[in-house]
Design a protein around this motif. Structure first.
Motif, PDB file in Angstrom:
ATOM      1  N   ALA A 185      52.265-128.589 -38.870  1.00 46.77           N
ATOM      2  CA  ALA A 185      51.075-128.959 -39.653  1.00 46.77           C
ATOM      3  C   ALA A 185      51.128-128.281 -41.019  1.00 46.77           C
ATOM      4  O   ALA A 185      50.806-128.886 -42.047  1.00 46.77           O
ATOM      5  N   TYR A 186      51.580-127.037 -41.040  1.00 46.26           N
ATOM      6  CA  TYR A 186      51.682-126.285 -42.294  1.00 46.26           C
ATOM      7  C   TYR A 186      52.690-126.970 -43.233  1.00 46.26           C
ATOM      8  O   TYR A 186      52.384-127.207 -44.413  1.00 46.26           O
ATOM      9  N   ALA A 187      53.879-127.290 -42.703  1.00 46.64           N
ATOM     10  CA  ALA A 187      54.918-127.909 -43.537  1.00 46.64           C
ATOM     11  C   ALA A 187      54.424-129.246 -44.092  1.00 46.64           C
ATOM     12  O   ALA A 187      54.615-129.553 -45.280  1.00 46.64           O
ATOM     13  N   SER A 223      51.343-130.157 -44.606  1.00 50.35           N
ATOM     14  CA  SER A 223      50.274-129.963 -45.598  1.00 50.35           C
ATOM     15  C   SER A 223      50.857-129.522 -46.932  1.00 50.35           C
ATOM     16  O   SER A 223      50.336-129.862 -47.995  1.00 50.35           O
ATOM     17  N   ARG A 224      51.956-128.782 -46.904  1.00 46.42           N
ATOM     18  CA  ARG A 224      52.577-128.326 -48.151  1.00 46.42           C
ATOM     19  C   ARG A 224      53.321-129.475 -48.840  1.00 46.42           C
ATOM     20  O   ARG A 224      53.371-129.524 -50.079  1.00 46.42           O
ATOM     21  N   ALA A 225      53.901-130.382 -48.048  1.00 44.72           N
ATOM     22  CA  ALA A 225      54.507-131.582 -48.667  1.00 44.72           C
ATOM     23  C   ALA A 225      53.407-132.386 -49.373  1.00 44.72           C
ATOM     24  O   ALA A 225      53.599-132.889 -50.489  1.00 44.72           O
ATOM     25  N   ARG A 234      55.342-110.154 -47.274  1.00 45.89           N
ATOM     26  CA  ARG A 234      54.650-109.333 -46.258  1.00 45.89           C
ATOM     27  C   ARG A 234      53.144-109.377 -46.472  1.00 45.89           C
ATOM     28  O   ARG A 234      52.588-108.616 -47.280  1.00 45.89           O
ATOM     29  N   THR A 235      52.505-110.292 -45.773  1.00 49.21           N
ATOM     30  CA  THR A 235      51.043-110.421 -45.774  1.00 49.21           C
ATOM     31  C   THR A 235      50.647-110.712 -44.332  1.00 49.21           C
ATOM     32  O   THR A 235      51.510-110.811 -43.456  1.00 49.21           O
ATOM     33  N   ASP A 236      49.344-110.933 -44.101  1.00 50.45           N
ATOM     34  CA  ASP A 236      48.929-111.320 -42.742  1.00 50.45           C
ATOM     35  C   ASP A 236      49.662-112.584 -42.327  1.00 50.45           C
ATOM     36  O   ASP A 236      50.073-112.742 -41.181  1.00 50.45           O
TER      37      ASP A 236
HETATM   38  P1  NDP Z   1      47.007-114.509 -46.011  1.00 51.57           P
HETATM   39  O1  NDP Z   1      46.851-115.075 -44.655  1.00 51.57           O
HETATM   40  O2  NDP Z   1      47.331-113.073 -46.163  1.00 51.57           O
HETATM   41  O3  NDP Z   1      45.700-114.821 -46.904  1.00 51.57           O
HETATM   42  C1  NDP Z   1      45.188-116.114 -46.897  1.00 51.57           C
HETATM   43  C2  NDP Z   1      44.023-116.169 -47.856  1.00 51.57           C
HETATM   44  O4  NDP Z   1      43.487-117.504 -47.839  1.00 51.57           O
HETATM   45  C3  NDP Z   1      42.886-115.222 -47.464  1.00 51.57           C
HETATM   46  O5  NDP Z   1      42.298-114.709 -48.641  1.00 51.57           O
HETATM   47  C4  NDP Z   1      41.920-116.156 -46.753  1.00 51.57           C
HETATM   48  O6  NDP Z   1      40.554-115.742 -46.816  1.00 51.57           O
HETATM   49  C5  NDP Z   1      42.090-117.411 -47.612  1.00 51.57           C
HETATM   50  N1  NDP Z   1      41.536-118.598 -46.960  1.00 51.57           N
HETATM   51  C6  NDP Z   1      41.857-119.126 -45.756  1.00 51.57           C
HETATM   52  N2  NDP Z   1      41.077-120.197 -45.485  1.00 51.57           N
HETATM   53  C7  NDP Z   1      40.227-120.325 -46.551  1.00 51.57           C
HETATM   54  C8  NDP Z   1      39.195-121.226 -46.882  1.00 51.57           C
HETATM   55  N3  NDP Z   1      38.807-122.213 -46.052  1.00 51.57           N
HETATM   56  N4  NDP Z   1      38.555-121.070 -48.073  1.00 51.57           N
HETATM   57  C9  NDP Z   1      38.897-120.073 -48.915  1.00 51.57           C
HETATM   58  N5  NDP Z   1      39.853-119.166 -48.649  1.00 51.57           N
HETATM   59  C10 NDP Z   1      40.519-119.303 -47.479  1.00 51.57           C
HETATM   60  O7  NDP Z   1      48.124-115.408 -46.714  1.00 51.57           O
HETATM   61  P2  NDP Z   1      49.129-115.109 -47.916  1.00 51.57           P
HETATM   62  O8  NDP Z   1      48.511-114.220 -48.906  1.00 51.57           O
HETATM   63  O9  NDP Z   1      50.433-114.788 -47.338  1.00 51.57           O
HETATM   64  O10 NDP Z   1      49.265-116.587 -48.516  1.00 51.57           O
HETATM   65  C11 NDP Z   1      48.711-116.973 -49.743  1.00 51.57           C
HETATM   66  C12 NDP Z   1      49.277-118.348 -50.086  1.00 51.57           C
HETATM   67  O11 NDP Z   1      50.706-118.262 -50.173  1.00 51.57           O
HETATM   68  C13 NDP Z   1      48.984-119.379 -48.990  1.00 51.57           C
HETATM   69  O12 NDP Z   1      48.651-120.598 -49.593  1.00 51.57           O
HETATM   70  C14 NDP Z   1      50.302-119.478 -48.242  1.00 51.57           C
HETATM   71  O13 NDP Z   1      50.470-120.731 -47.632  1.00 51.57           O
HETATM   72  C15 NDP Z   1      51.311-119.243 -49.360  1.00 51.57           C
HETATM   73  N6  NDP Z   1      52.602-118.785 -48.898  1.00 51.57           N
HETATM   74  C16 NDP Z   1      52.724-117.570 -48.275  1.00 51.57           C
HETATM   75  C17 NDP Z   1      53.970-117.149 -47.843  1.00 51.57           C
HETATM   76  C18 NDP Z   1      54.192-115.819 -47.202  1.00 51.57           C
HETATM   77  O14 NDP Z   1      55.344-115.534 -46.804  1.00 51.57           O
HETATM   78  N7  NDP Z   1      53.201-114.967 -47.066  1.00 51.57           N
HETATM   79  C19 NDP Z   1      55.166-117.996 -47.998  1.00 51.57           C
HETATM   80  C20 NDP Z   1      54.921-119.232 -48.695  1.00 51.57           C
HETATM   81  C21 NDP Z   1      53.678-119.595 -49.108  1.00 51.57           C
HETATM   82  P3  NDP Z   1      39.827-114.918 -45.614  1.00 51.57           P
HETATM   83  O15 NDP Z   1      40.133-113.473 -45.861  1.00 51.57           O
HETATM   84  O16 NDP Z   1      38.385-115.263 -45.779  1.00 51.57           O
HETATM   85  O17 NDP Z   1      40.387-115.428 -44.316  1.00 51.57           O
END
Ligand code: NDP
Length: 206
Positions: A155-157, A159-161, A190-192
């Motif tokens: 689903a993630y892949a 949505s990104r496409a 390195r994130t959640d």
């Molecule tokens: P995290 O899971 O650490 O953080 C996700 C963030 O998105 C949080 O601030 C969360 O808020 C917010 N969020 C989630 N749902 C909603 C919503 N409905 N409305 C507003 N905010 C929302 O992810 P990352 O920091 O790792 O990822 C950031 C971006 O980078 C994402 O788009 C991810 O797909 C992309 N990415 C990350 C990679 C990685 O390796 N980490 C690799 C490639 C892409 P809340 O605290 O309220 O939950």
């Protein structure tokens, strides 16, 4: 070469890469609208204390049209223009074939592709020529590479496409207004979401 943006709006600013973008542009001297589902999280409170007057925590759930509209009203009331919009908020759910649920697909599309479309549409009146819109996408969205297709982030892949196509279509639509739209893959961070094994720190990725 672009001049550094004066006003930046980051979605998903509460943690991870979003919080990293907030810190980065504050260090560059910008005013940052830190849009988060909970704008009163301790991470943003601390940022406000470190950079008084330059962090504007703003409530935004990218799946809520009301919340997105309220953000537009907020900008209108403050007469704020945005130089750089970073559509960063995202979710990823690991669900193997056999356990797929329509709910996961719909929710993931809502946050990762529909949210950036609607947020961008509402913010456009507050963007001038030479502004930049950045979509934080992922290598997982590449049709050509189909990275880790045997795994469970389908689903993630997908949505990104979809986000990548939105990026290309918006770039065409906004070219006459001289607003640039780009997609950026931050790498594995390195994130959640990225987890502890990821090779890049948030600072390196930013
Ligand atoms: P995290 O899971 O650490 O953080 C996700 C963030 O998105 C949080 O601030 C969360 O808020 C917010 N969020 C989630 N749902 C909603 C919503 N409905 N409305 C507003 N905010 C929302 O992810 P990352 O920091 O790792 O990822 C950031 C971006 O980078 C994402 O788009 C991810 O797909 C992309 N990415 C990350 C990679 C990685 O390796 N980490 C690799 C490639 C892409 P809340 O605290 O309220 O939950």
């Amino acid at each position: 070469m672009r001049t550094p943006p004066q006003t930046v709006l980051v979605t998903g600013a509460s943690r991870g890469l979003g919080l990293g973008f907030v810190a980065h542009y504050l260090r560059q001297g910008a005013v940052v609208l830190a849009a988060a589902r909970d704008p009163h999280v301790p991470t943003l409170d601390q940022m406000s204390q470190r950079f008084p007057g330059r962090v504007i925590p703003t409530e935004l759930d990218v799946t809520s049209e009301r919340s997105i509209r309220d953000l537009g009203h907020f900008l209108a009331e403050r007469e704020t223009m945005v130089d750089l919009l970073i559509n960063n908020a995202g979710i990823s759910v690991d669900e193997e074939l056999g356990q797929w649920t329509a709910h996961t697909f719909a929710e993931t599309f809502h946050v990762n592709a529909i949210g950036p479309a609607v947020v961008t549409q509402v913010l456009l009146p507050y963007m001038r020529a030479d502004s930049l819109i950045v979509m934080i996408t992922s290598g997982m969205g590449s049709l050509e590479l189909a990275i880790n297709a045997e795994g469970g982030l389908d689903a993630y892949a997908m949505s990104r496409a979809a986000l990548n196509m939105l990026t290309r279509r918006l770039a065409v639509k906004l070219a006459p207004r001289q607003i640039s739209v780009i997609g950026v893959n931050p790498g594995w961070v390195r994130t959640d979401m990225g987890g502890a094994q990821a090779p890049l720190s948030v600072e390196q990725a930013i």
